[in-house]
Design an enzyme around this catalytic site. Structure first.
Site, short mmCIF file in Angstrom:
data_model
loop_
_atom_site.label_atom_id
_atom_site.label_comp_id
_atom_site.label_asym_id
_atom_site.label_seq_id
_atom_site.Cartn_x
_atom_site.Cartn_y
_atom_site.Cartn_z
N SER A 9 1.06 -1.25 -0.31
CA SER A 9 0.38 0.14 -0.11
C SER A 9 0.84 1.19 0.24
O SER A 9 2.11 1.58 0.82
CB SER A 9 -0.43 0.24 0.98
OG SER A 9 -1.83 -0.89 1.35
N LYS A 36 -4.72 -9.59 4.80
CA LYS A 36 -4.18 -9.44 3.35
C LYS A 36 -4.14 -11.06 3.11
O LYS A 36 -4.93 -10.72 2.43
CB LYS A 36 -2.80 -8.86 3.62
CG LYS A 36 -2.41 -7.76 3.48
CD LYS A 36 -1.29 -7.18 2.99
CE LYS A 36 -0.99 -5.28 3.13
NZ LYS A 36 0.40 -5.38 2.86
N ASP A 40 -8.39 0.21 10.11
CA ASP A 40 -7.42 0.22 8.74
C ASP A 40 -8.98 0.29 7.32
O ASP A 40 -10.17 -0.51 7.75
CB ASP A 40 -7.55 -2.04 8.43
CG ASP A 40 -6.43 -1.81 7.25
OD1 ASP A 40 -6.76 -1.13 6.07
OD2 ASP A 40 -5.47 -3.04 7.08
N CYS A 73 7.38 4.25 9.68
CA CYS A 73 6.94 3.34 9.88
C CYS A 73 8.22 2.19 9.19
O CYS A 73 9.30 2.49 8.80
CB CYS A 73 5.52 2.97 8.56
SG CYS A 73 6.13 3.91 7.12
N GLU A 103 -3.20 5.14 0.30
CA GLU A 103 -2.01 5.63 0.96
C GLU A 103 -3.23 5.54 2.63
O GLU A 103 -4.15 5.45 2.68
CB GLU A 103 -1.82 6.91 0.18
CG GLU A 103 -1.10 8.25 1.60
CD GLU A 103 0.53 8.46 1.65
OE1 GLU A 103 0.59 7.26 2.81
OE2 GLU A 103 1.06 7.53 0.64
N ARG A 110 -8.82 -0.03 4.18
CA ARG A 110 -8.52 -0.41 2.71
C ARG A 110 -9.70 -1.63 2.48
O ARG A 110 -9.97 -2.60 2.74
CB ARG A 110 -7.18 -1.49 3.09
CG ARG A 110 -5.55 0.37 2.51
CD ARG A 110 -4.52 -1.06 3.23
NE ARG A 110 -3.58 -1.57 3.73
CZ ARG A 110 -3.10 -1.78 4.54
NH1 ARG A 110 -2.27 -1.95 4.03
NH2 ARG A 110 -3.00 -2.16 5.72
N1 GTP Z 1 -3.49 5.42 9.26
C1 GTP Z 1 -2.27 5.03 9.18
N2 GTP Z 1 -2.09 4.76 8.04
C2 GTP Z 1 -0.35 4.29 8.05
C3 GTP Z 1 0.36 4.85 8.81
N3 GTP Z 1 2.04 4.23 9.17
C4 GTP Z 1 1.85 4.02 7.56
N4 GTP Z 1 0.62 3.90 7.36
C5 GTP Z 1 0.49 2.84 6.17
O1 GTP Z 1 0.24 1.83 6.22
C6 GTP Z 1 0.07 1.25 5.30
C7 GTP Z 1 0.80 0.36 5.07
O2 GTP Z 1 1.22 -0.77 3.94
P1 GTP Z 1 1.80 -1.82 4.19
O3 GTP Z 1 2.93 -2.38 4.49
O4 GTP Z 1 1.34 -2.80 2.97
O5 GTP Z 1 0.53 -2.65 4.78
P2 GTP Z 1 0.94 -3.79 6.25
O6 GTP Z 1 -1.12 -4.11 7.00
O7 GTP Z 1 1.71 -2.70 7.84
O8 GTP Z 1 1.09 -5.77 6.16
P3 GTP Z 1 2.48 -5.75 5.32
O9 GTP Z 1 2.92 -4.62 5.30
O10 GTP Z 1 2.26 -6.79 4.31
O11 GTP Z 1 3.31 -6.87 6.61
C8 GTP Z 1 0.29 2.48 3.30
O12 GTP Z 1 -0.87 2.60 3.24
C9 GTP Z 1 1.49 3.52 4.88
O13 GTP Z 1 1.38 5.19 3.73
C10 GTP Z 1 -0.82 5.84 10.15
O14 GTP Z 1 0.19 5.65 11.33
N5 GTP Z 1 -1.35 5.51 10.08
ZN ZN Z 2 4.97 3.83 5.73
#
Ligand code: GTP
Ligand code: ZN
Length: 362
Positions: free
Chosen positions: A220, A322, A294, A233, A260, A296
């Site tokens: 994402s 996922k 979430d 992150c 995002e 998404r």
């Molecule tokens: N709302 C929000 N989104 C965040 C934050 N930190 C990161 N993100 C979003 O979280 C998402 C992370 O995506 P991924 O790494 O694909 O998903 P995940 O759920 O962590 O799963 P895996 O990485 O596959 O283990 C991205 O869209 C980032 O922009 C936060 O503090 N708040």
């Molecule tokens: Zn991130």
């Protein structure tokens, strides 16, 4: 047969209107005008007051909980708009930025009687426009007449609500060779949804065998992590780590999904980051803003994989959700491949919160 836009196309127009601050009209048994709280201006607020109607500010149950407002409609609350409410009041209810500094001075009264379907549609529309999930709902007598007179986009409420739940399929637009650092055999595919929404991308490495599970990642979008090298992150290292593994195995497919901020958009994610600096964790921050943990929709990932001819994956992820969403949507997850990279002192708590509250594997 008509040249006029259908329901899906009208919804896309409505999102664009709400983002600009232009109201929209929902018709049906209880017609209303809807204004996104975030983009409302003082002139239109004055017109709402001048209309003498019983307008309300619709907010989600999560936002209502933070504000200690009763959510009689379950998933949302209809907060009465006081006669002297100014823009500061509207934003104070909709946006948690100043909750701690200047707590809302109540009482905030929420309505119990009457239907709440237009309010529900309003919140869903604001969310899908990536705005704060809050909207002013102003009752009117004649929806079609009001819309025609003011040149506003309009839809029947039930039709809008149904179409907001529809799955939108993606169409391949173009693909071209893209040599990458991790593999010279890269190819970028662009997919476009039929609802006027964001395009999503697939990066194919090598020539994966469609009869076997492909090494895959659903990534994402994270502007801050992927592009800027944010330490808050693990997205940047995960993106590069996944591509590197595909490069070294010689095959793989990485979906870059423009969701995002777990589907709330970059502006709302930055609002969440401000709340995190006030001491809230990533899940609490989403809730204070009025969002789910979430937002998404992973059906689009399954759709892209199928369109590319894949039916089984070795999924690079730590997120059990996922895996479940892929299985539910017809993609077999033959294996979950962990992707644990990029932990640092700034994202330590973020990763722990994901493990504790969202069930991520560590
Ligand atoms: N709302 C929000 N989104 C965040 C934050 N930190 C990161 N993100 C979003 O979280 C998402 C992370 O995506 P991924 O790494 O694909 O998903 P995940 O759920 O962590 O799963 P895996 O990485 O596959 O283990 C991205 O869209 C980032 O922009 C936060 O503090 N708040
Ligand atoms: Zn991130």
């Amino acid at each position: 047969m008509s040249f006029a836009p259908d329901v899906t196309e009208r919804l896309a127009r409505m999102r664009a209107d709400l983002r600009m601050g232009v109201p929209i009209v929902l018709s049906g048994s209880a017609p209303v005008v809807i204004f996104a709280a975030e983009t409302l201006d003082a002139a239109r607020l004055a017109l709402i007051h001048a209309s003498g109607t019983q307008s309300v500010l619709a907010i989600t149950d999560w936002r209502a909980k933070t504000l200690k407002v009763a959510a009689y409609d379950g998933d949302l609350a209809r907060v009465s708009l006081p006669a002297d409410a100014n823009l500061g009041w509207v934003l104070g209810v909709a946006d948690p930025a100043d909750d701690l500094k200047t707590p809302m001075k109540g009482p905030l009264n929420s309505q119990r009687e009457g239907p709440s379907d237009t309010h529900r549609a309003a919140i869903k529309l604001a969310k899908s426009a990536r705005l704060l999930p809050a909207a002013i709902v102003m009752p009117i007598q004649d929806g079609a007449g009001f819309a025609a007179q003011n040149n506003l986009t309009t839809l029947d409420t039930d039709a809008a609500l149904a179409a907001l739940e529809d799955q939108h399929f993606l169409n391949p637009v173009v693909a071209a060779r893209l040599p990458l650092e991790v593999s010279e055999a890269g190819r970028l595919h662009i997919f476009r949804p039929d609802d006027g929404g964001e395009e999503h991308y697939a990066i194919e490495i090598g020539k994966p065998d469609r009869t076997k599970p492909v090494l895959a990642r659903l990534h994402s979008a994270c502007f801050t992590g992927d592009l800027l090298g944010s330490l808050k992150c693990d997205c940047g290292p995960q993106l590069r780590g996944a591509l590197a593994q595909m490069g070294s195995e010689g095959n793989g497919v990485l979906l870059y999904l423009n969701q995002e901020g777990r589907g709330i958009g970059l502006a709302n994610k930055m609002r969440a980051y401000s709340l995190q600096d006030q001491g809230f964790d990533t899940v609490e921050a989403n809730h204070r803003l009025g969002f789910e943990d979430d937002e998404r929709d992973f059906r689009l990932g399954a759709d892209i994989l199928k369109k590319m001819g894949f039916s089984a994956v070795r999924l690079l992820t730590n997120n059990p959700n996922k895996v479940a969403r892929m299985q539910e949507n017809g993609i077999e997850v033959a294996e979950r491949v962990p992707l644990i990279v990029g932990e640092n002192r700034h994202n330590h708590n973020y990763l722990r919160t994901k493990a504790k509250k969202s069930g991520h594997y560590l």
